[in-house]
Scaffold this motif. Structure first.
Motif, mmCIF file in Angstrom:
data_model
loop_
_atom_site.group_PDB
_atom_site.id
_atom_site.type_symbol
_atom_site.label_atom_id
_atom_site.label_comp_id
_atom_site.label_asym_id
_atom_site.label_seq_id
_atom_site.Cartn_x
_atom_site.Cartn_y
_atom_site.Cartn_z
ATOM 1 N N ASN A 278 0.832 -1.211 0.000
ATOM 2 C CA ASN A 278 0.000 0.000 0.000
ATOM 3 C C ASN A 278 0.863 1.255 0.000
ATOM 4 O O ASN A 278 0.561 2.241 -0.694
ATOM 5 N N HIS A 279 1.940 1.247 0.773
ATOM 6 C CA HIS A 279 2.861 2.395 0.771
ATOM 7 C C HIS A 279 3.529 2.553 -0.590
ATOM 8 O O HIS A 279 3.741 3.679 -1.063
ATOM 9 N N VAL A 280 3.868 1.434 -1.221
ATOM 10 C CA VAL A 280 4.476 1.483 -2.554
ATOM 11 C C VAL A 280 3.527 2.143 -3.554
ATOM 12 O O VAL A 280 3.935 2.997 -4.357
ATOM 13 N N VAL A 281 2.248 1.781 -3.507
ATOM 14 C CA VAL A 281 1.259 2.362 -4.427
ATOM 15 C C VAL A 281 1.152 3.875 -4.212
ATOM 16 O O VAL A 281 1.121 4.662 -5.176
ATOM 17 N N GLU A 282 1.109 4.294 -2.949
ATOM 18 C CA GLU A 282 1.012 5.726 -2.646
ATOM 19 C C GLU A 282 2.260 6.477 -3.101
ATOM 20 O O GLU A 282 2.173 7.594 -3.629
ATOM 21 N N MET A 283 3.419 5.871 -2.914
ATOM 22 C CA MET A 283 4.668 6.528 -3.315
ATOM 23 C C MET A 283 4.766 6.652 -4.832
ATOM 24 O O MET A 283 5.229 7.672 -5.355
ATOM 25 N N LYS A 284 4.326 5.667 -5.555
ATOM 26 C CA LYS A 284 4.366 5.734 -7.027
ATOM 27 C C LYS A 284 3.446 6.838 -7.540
ATOM 28 O O LYS A 284 3.797 7.554 -8.493
ATOM 29 N N ALA A 285 2.276 6.966 -6.923
ATOM 30 C CA ALA A 285 1.364 8.037 -7.326
ATOM 31 C C ALA A 285 1.973 9.409 -7.040
ATOM 32 O O ALA A 285 1.871 10.337 -7.856
ATOM 33 N N GLU A 286 2.640 9.540 -5.897
ATOM 34 C CA GLU A 286 3.263 10.811 -5.539
ATOM 35 C C GLU A 286 4.455 11.119 -6.438
ATOM 36 O O GLU A 286 4.680 12.272 -6.834
ATOM 37 N N LEU A 287 5.214 10.106 -6.790
ATOM 38 C CA LEU A 287 6.361 10.295 -7.684
ATOM 39 C C LEU A 287 5.919 10.751 -9.073
ATOM 40 O O LEU A 287 6.619 11.529 -9.729
ATOM 41 N N GLU A 288 4.771 10.272 -9.527
ATOM 42 C CA GLU A 288 4.258 10.704 -10.823
ATOM 43 C C GLU A 288 3.892 12.191 -10.786
ATOM 44 O O GLU A 288 4.160 12.932 -11.736
ATOM 45 N N LYS A 289 3.311 12.643 -9.673
ATOM 46 C CA LYS A 289 2.998 14.071 -9.524
ATOM 47 C C LYS A 289 4.285 14.893 -9.479
ATOM 48 O O LYS A 289 4.356 15.987 -10.053
ATOM 49 N N ILE A 290 5.310 14.366 -8.796
ATOM 50 C CA ILE A 290 6.594 15.069 -8.731
ATOM 51 C C ILE A 290 7.207 15.161 -10.126
ATOM 52 O O ILE A 290 7.763 16.198 -10.505
ATOM 53 N N ARG A 291 7.122 14.086 -10.880
ATOM 54 C CA ARG A 291 7.682 14.084 -12.243
ATOM 55 C C ARG A 291 7.019 15.141 -13.107
ATOM 56 O O ARG A 291 7.680 15.853 -13.864
ATOM 57 N N GLU A 292 5.701 15.267 -13.000
ATOM 58 C CA GLU A 292 4.976 16.265 -13.798
ATOM 59 C C GLU A 292 5.386 17.677 -13.418
ATOM 60 O O GLU A 292 5.549 18.552 -14.285
ATOM 61 N N GLN A 293 5.555 17.924 -12.116
ATOM 62 C CA GLN A 293 5.961 19.262 -11.668
ATOM 63 C C GLN A 293 7.412 19.553 -12.046
ATOM 64 O O GLN A 293 7.750 20.671 -12.463
ATOM 65 N N ALA A 294 8.278 18.561 -11.873
ATOM 66 C CA ALA A 294 9.700 18.765 -12.158
ATOM 67 C C ALA A 294 9.936 19.051 -13.633
ATOM 68 O O ALA A 294 10.928 19.694 -14.002
ATOM 69 N N ALA A 295 9.018 18.596 -14.506
ATOM 70 C CA ALA A 295 9.167 18.849 -15.935
ATOM 71 C C ALA A 295 9.070 20.337 -16.266
ATOM 72 O O ALA A 295 9.445 20.759 -17.356
ATOM 73 N N ASN A 296 8.575 21.149 -15.330
ATOM 74 C CA ASN A 296 8.457 22.599 -15.535
ATOM 75 C C ASN A 296 9.687 23.365 -15.071
ATOM 76 O O ASN A 296 9.769 24.578 -15.284
#
Length: 298
Positions: A278-296
């Protein structure tokens, strides 16, 4: 300070009876790509103007627009085009002689004809001295527009960096929970294994404790995530350092996000534990949001 790749800046300069509007816009791009739209007579200045941009911007697509207009506050000096006047008069005389048409051109009619009056302002750069003056003026105007652009990119970058810090903090919360759960995985597996064997035991066979211990040891080795957790924590600290840096961090941050994704995926494949997954699933979702923001980020 982190900089966003999105921004806008403008400025205006006046020289030689003209007003020049300069606009600079930037958007996300993997590299530094500069597109300039200038009046044709300024084309030879493009390389030097691009270098001014490259000195302050490392990443992003930069669109530069320069528009030159006659300054309405200055009345241009008019000059009579004698060659055109002579052509009009000859054409009138030919119409009279060949076709028998009557009539004379007066001053008002003649002045209204196109090309009779011209301005003394040249449309192209007159000489090297004038070119150098234009280049200096345009460089100053471009630098002013770039400063406005950078201020906007800096403001946006602060918001992005703050958002990324909060998301990294969320990842660290999941990481701490995983560190607490990791030592209990093997013990819980050992208890479940013995419970299952007890349920199956009907007295017809004897447990081999050494075999059970071996099975538990194999499980412990296969599900051990200590190395992944250590590397993950190191990546978190590097992310925080990057967000405090004044350099262009976009590419390095993107690499760190890929590495964090790799470690989280490995933990997910190793963890035979529902809470860890469950923690892995939450971390992957958060990492995807970080990736989208970091692209800016630049």
């Amino acid at each position: 300070m982190s900089f966003s790749m999105t921004g806008y800046g403008q400025s205006a300069v006046q020289f030689g009876g003209y007003k020049v509007q300069i606009e600079v816009k930037s958007v996300n791009h993997r590299y530094c790509e500069i597109m300039m739209r200038l009046p044709r007579e300024w084309g030879q200045m493009e390389d030097s103007l691009k270098r001014l941009i490259q000195d302050v911007i490392k990443r992003g697509r930069i669109d530069v627009f320069m528009n030159k207009e006659q300054d309405t506050g200055q009345v241009p000096s008019l000059k009579l085009n004698h060659a055109n006047v002579q052509s009009y008069l000859q054409a009138g005389q030919e119409l009279t002689e060949r076709y028998g048409m009557n009539g004379n051109l007066d001053i008002h009619q003649l002045l209204a004809l196109p090309g009779v009056m011209t301005t003394e302002q040249p449309s192209a750069l007159a000489d090297e001295e004038e070119q150098a003056q234009w280049q200096q003026i345009l460089g100053q105007g471009l630098q002013e527009a770039l400063q406005n652009l950078l201020q906007m990119r800096a403001r946006e970058g602060i918001h992005l960096a703050n958002d990324l810090r909060e998301r990294v903090n969320l990842l660290e919360q999941h990481y701490r929970s995983m560190c607490e759960l990791a030592p209990t995985v093997v013990e819980e597996h050992r208890i479940r294994l013995k419970q299952r064997l007890s349920e199956l035991q009907d007295g017809s066979y004897h447990w081999d404790d050494s075999r059970i211990s071996m099975e538990i040891a194999v499980f412990a080795d296969r599900s051990n995530i200590d190395e992944e957790l250590t590397r993950l924590n190191s990546h978190f600290q590097q992310c925080k350092l990057l967000l405090e840096s004044n350099d262009a961090i976009g590419r390095r941050l993107d690499f760190l996000i890929q590495e964090m994704n790799r470690e989280v995926n490995t933990i997910g494949s190793k963890a035979n534990h529902l809470a860890l997954v469950n923690h892995v699933v939450e971390m992957k979702a958060e990492l995807e949001k970080i990736r989208e923001q970091a692209a800016n980020l630049e």
